[in-house]
Motif scaffolding. Structure first.
Motif, short mmCIF file in Angstrom:
data_model
loop_
_atom_site.label_atom_id
_atom_site.label_comp_id
_atom_site.label_asym_id
_atom_site.label_seq_id
_atom_site.Cartn_x
_atom_site.Cartn_y
_atom_site.Cartn_z
N GLY A 63 34.15 43.17 -31.23
CA GLY A 63 35.09 43.11 -32.33
C GLY A 63 36.53 43.15 -31.87
O GLY A 63 36.82 43.34 -30.69
N THR A 64 37.42 42.93 -32.83
CA THR A 64 38.85 43.05 -32.56
C THR A 64 39.48 43.70 -33.79
O THR A 64 38.84 43.86 -34.83
CB THR A 64 39.47 41.67 -32.26
OG1 THR A 64 40.83 41.84 -31.92
CG2 THR A 64 39.37 40.73 -33.46
N SER A 114 36.35 49.82 -39.24
CA SER A 114 36.46 48.43 -39.67
C SER A 114 36.95 47.59 -38.49
O SER A 114 37.79 48.05 -37.72
CB SER A 114 37.41 48.30 -40.87
OG SER A 114 38.72 48.52 -40.45
N PHE A 115 36.40 46.42 -38.37
CA PHE A 115 36.81 45.52 -37.28
C PHE A 115 36.44 44.09 -37.64
O PHE A 115 35.59 43.84 -38.49
CB PHE A 115 36.15 45.92 -35.94
CG PHE A 115 34.65 45.91 -35.97
CD1 PHE A 115 33.93 47.01 -36.40
CD2 PHE A 115 33.94 44.78 -35.57
CE1 PHE A 115 32.54 46.99 -36.44
CE2 PHE A 115 32.56 44.76 -35.60
CZ PHE A 115 31.86 45.88 -36.03
N GLU A 116 37.14 43.16 -36.99
CA GLU A 116 36.78 41.76 -37.20
C GLU A 116 35.72 41.39 -36.18
O GLU A 116 35.94 41.52 -34.96
CB GLU A 116 38.01 40.86 -37.01
CG GLU A 116 37.73 39.43 -37.40
CD GLU A 116 38.94 38.53 -37.16
OE1 GLU A 116 38.72 37.38 -36.76
OE2 GLU A 116 40.07 39.00 -37.35
N ASP A 117 34.56 41.00 -36.70
CA ASP A 117 33.45 40.67 -35.82
C ASP A 117 33.74 39.34 -35.12
O ASP A 117 34.00 38.33 -35.78
CB ASP A 117 32.16 40.58 -36.64
CG ASP A 117 30.97 40.33 -35.75
OD1 ASP A 117 30.24 41.28 -35.48
OD2 ASP A 117 30.79 39.17 -35.30
N PHE A 118 33.69 39.33 -33.80
CA PHE A 118 34.01 38.12 -33.04
C PHE A 118 33.00 37.01 -33.32
O PHE A 118 33.35 35.84 -33.37
CB PHE A 118 34.00 38.43 -31.54
CG PHE A 118 35.36 38.64 -30.97
CD1 PHE A 118 36.31 37.63 -31.00
CD2 PHE A 118 35.70 39.85 -30.38
CE1 PHE A 118 37.57 37.83 -30.46
CE2 PHE A 118 36.95 40.04 -29.84
CZ PHE A 118 37.89 39.04 -29.88
N THR A 119 31.77 37.39 -33.47
CA THR A 119 30.74 36.38 -33.62
C THR A 119 30.75 35.78 -35.02
O THR A 119 30.77 34.57 -35.19
CB THR A 119 29.34 37.01 -33.35
OG1 THR A 119 29.48 37.90 -32.27
CG2 THR A 119 28.32 35.97 -33.02
N GLU A 120 30.80 36.63 -36.04
CA GLU A 120 30.71 36.15 -37.42
C GLU A 120 32.07 35.80 -38.01
O GLU A 120 32.16 35.19 -39.07
CB GLU A 120 30.06 37.24 -38.30
CG GLU A 120 28.72 37.73 -37.82
CD GLU A 120 27.64 36.69 -37.99
OE1 GLU A 120 27.78 35.83 -38.86
OE2 GLU A 120 26.66 36.73 -37.22
N THR A 152 34.07 37.76 -39.44
CA THR A 152 34.20 38.44 -40.74
C THR A 152 34.63 39.89 -40.51
O THR A 152 34.44 40.44 -39.42
CB THR A 152 32.86 38.47 -41.50
OG1 THR A 152 31.87 38.98 -40.60
CG2 THR A 152 32.47 37.10 -41.99
N LEU A 153 35.18 40.48 -41.56
CA LEU A 153 35.57 41.88 -41.47
C LEU A 153 34.33 42.74 -41.75
O LEU A 153 33.67 42.58 -42.76
CB LEU A 153 36.66 42.19 -42.50
CG LEU A 153 37.27 43.58 -42.37
CD1 LEU A 153 38.08 43.70 -41.09
CD2 LEU A 153 38.13 43.89 -43.58
#
Ligand code: SF4
Ligand code: SF4
Length: 449
Positions: A306-307, A322-328, A330-331
């Motif tokens: 994540g980022t 909470s994180f932005e999923d690198f793969t999907e 999405t938050l």
């Protein structure tokens, strides 16, 4: 002619070197700046063979062997103040600060109850408190308690406004009339530097919630929770309410090989303590989805990448990540009972002064050069020369001890090996294998060989 080797630092590397030097028939003079030997691992070494199974006062084989070995001299509260000479023939001066507590101390703890000075206990990663008169752990060598004179209300020899500890000590073990500092001079043939390392304290992890909630801990703090002489008896209980966590998130943000080793070991122990959900969140680009799948299948540990990670601590019971999923792309929002921030390790703060004293080069990273060829008779081992795990530190110690003894005249060495060799408790082979497997898969998750 001398039969002695100076060893700076009494952590696992320094003590291993001391035992090897003594076993080769030479003498080891070990200088430790703390009031007790064992370094960071002393806490672990007080464990017996299982979590929570330690008895107060239980002896530690390594400490017993060191104390019983008359070829090993230990100077605690000590620093090396001068080194002159060359390989085979060094003159060294060591300054020993007073302990103000003698061997008459019976570890009765009465002084602890009356001392008014309360400080974070650095030996428990700051998770507990200690007093100005203290013992770092349940079992130590030397056994006598010590006074942290920099924080004590008294300033010996003349300013002694506080007498509380002296008044309650029935064993008459506290003496503020001890010389504040004593200088020891030794003639040694070689010098082994085993100054160990420094561990991150959570500074720089505020964005990830460090300091905002008791259940967001650094890997150093988690390490202490998992050590049986630690504040929770070796169980990963939540600091906020001493409940067992059901879910633990380990956040990896640019970890080093050393901190991955620690993370793997902790993940394994959390699973062994029946934590249902152990998840690793890597704050970088995804690498190997095969490694993530293998990690899940072989160990049950979940992996995410994540980022823009944030930790929200508004809910009293749990921590929302909470994180932005690198793969999907999405938050994602997830709740965990505990969060472990994988902090890095760095060089010991004393390395620059050791570099000046010994002539060893100090790299920009803060670690010392290993010595040997470019500095005959001087060797930096273990984490003094770079972050290393215990196994590599101990193997460094053996090599340096052999090389050091070669600097001594064989005629001055005693014949036989000295006494029993102590050791740390070691985990069983299955645990070692599982930890190594997790460690390897974590490396793949961050794309590091
Ligand atoms: S210094 Fe005295 S009071 Fe304190 S633990 Fe030792 S014997 Fe007990
Ligand atoms: S003299 Fe006072 S402050 Fe110092 S260790 Fe004793 S009780 Fe604590």
């Amino acid at each position: 002619m001398t039969d002695s080797v100076l060893i700076i630092g009494a952590g696992i590397a320094g003590l291993t070197a001391a035992q090897e030097v003594a076993a080769a028939g030479a003498r080891a003079v070990v200088v430790e700046q703390r009031p007790v030997i064992g370094g960071r691992l002393a806490a672990t070494m007080t464990a017996s063979d299982g979590i929570g199974e330690r008895a107060e006062g239980e002896s530690v084989p390594l400490f017993d062997a060191i104390a019983a070995n008359d070829r090993i001299e230990i100077i605690t509260n000590g620093t090396v103040s001068q080194i002159n000479g060359q390989a085979g023939n060094f003159d060294v001066a060591i300054t020993e600060k007073a302990r103000f507590v003698t061997d008459a101390c019976t570890r009765c703890k009465l002084c602890h109850g009356v001392c008014p000075v309360v400080l974070p206990n650095e030996y428990d990663a700051g998770l507990t408190f200690r007093k100005a008169i203290f013992t770092p752990m349940l079992t130590t060598w030397p056994e006598a308690w010590a006074i942290d004179i920099d924080n004590c209300l008294n300033t010996p020899p003349n300013y002694l406004p506080c007498n509380r500890c002296v008044e309650v000590c029935d064993d008459n073990a506290i003496h503020f009339d001890q010389a504040v500092a004593t200088t020891h001079r030794h003639h040694v043939g070689a010098i082994i530097v085993a100054t160990g390392l420094d561990v991150g304290d959570g500074t720089g992890f505020e964005d990830l919630g460090y300091g905002s909630h008791a259940d967001i801990v650094t890997s150093m703090e988690m390490q202490r929770l998992l050590e049986s002489p630690g504040p929770t008896g070796g169980y990963a209980m939540r600091p906020s309410d001493e409940e067992y966590p059901q879910s633990v998130l380990i956040i990896l943000d640019e970890p080093s090989a050393f901190s991955l080793y620690i993370a793997a070991s902790q993940a394994q122990q959390l699973l062994a303590q029946d934590v249902e959900d152990v998840t690793v969140l890597v704050l970088s680009q995804p690498t190997s989805s095969e490694a993530a799948e293998a990690l899940r299948q072989k160990t049950g540990i979940k992996a995410l990448w994540g980022t823009a990670c944030r930790v929200v601590t508004e809910n009293a019971g749990s921590l929302q990540v909470s994180f932005e999923d690198f793969t999907e792309k999405t938050l994602i929002r997830m709740d965990f009972d505990m969060i472990v921030l994988c902090v890095d390790v760095g060089p010991a703060p004393g390395n620059p002064s050791i570099a000046k004293l010994t002539g060893l080069a100090l790299a920009d990273s803060g670690y010392l050069s290993t010595g040997g060829d470019e500095h005959p008779g001087i060797f930096a081992i273990g984490c003094a020369a770079g972050a290393k795990n215990i196994r590599d530190s101990m193997s460094d110690a053996k090599v340096a001890a052999e090389a050091s003894v070669r600097e001594l005249n064989p005629r001055v060495l005693e014949d036989s090996a000295a006494g029993q060799v102590g050791s740390m408790p070691t985990p069983d082979a299955a645990s070692i294998e599982m930890r190594a497997q997790i460690e390897q898969l974590l490396h793949a998750l961050i794309d590091r060989p």
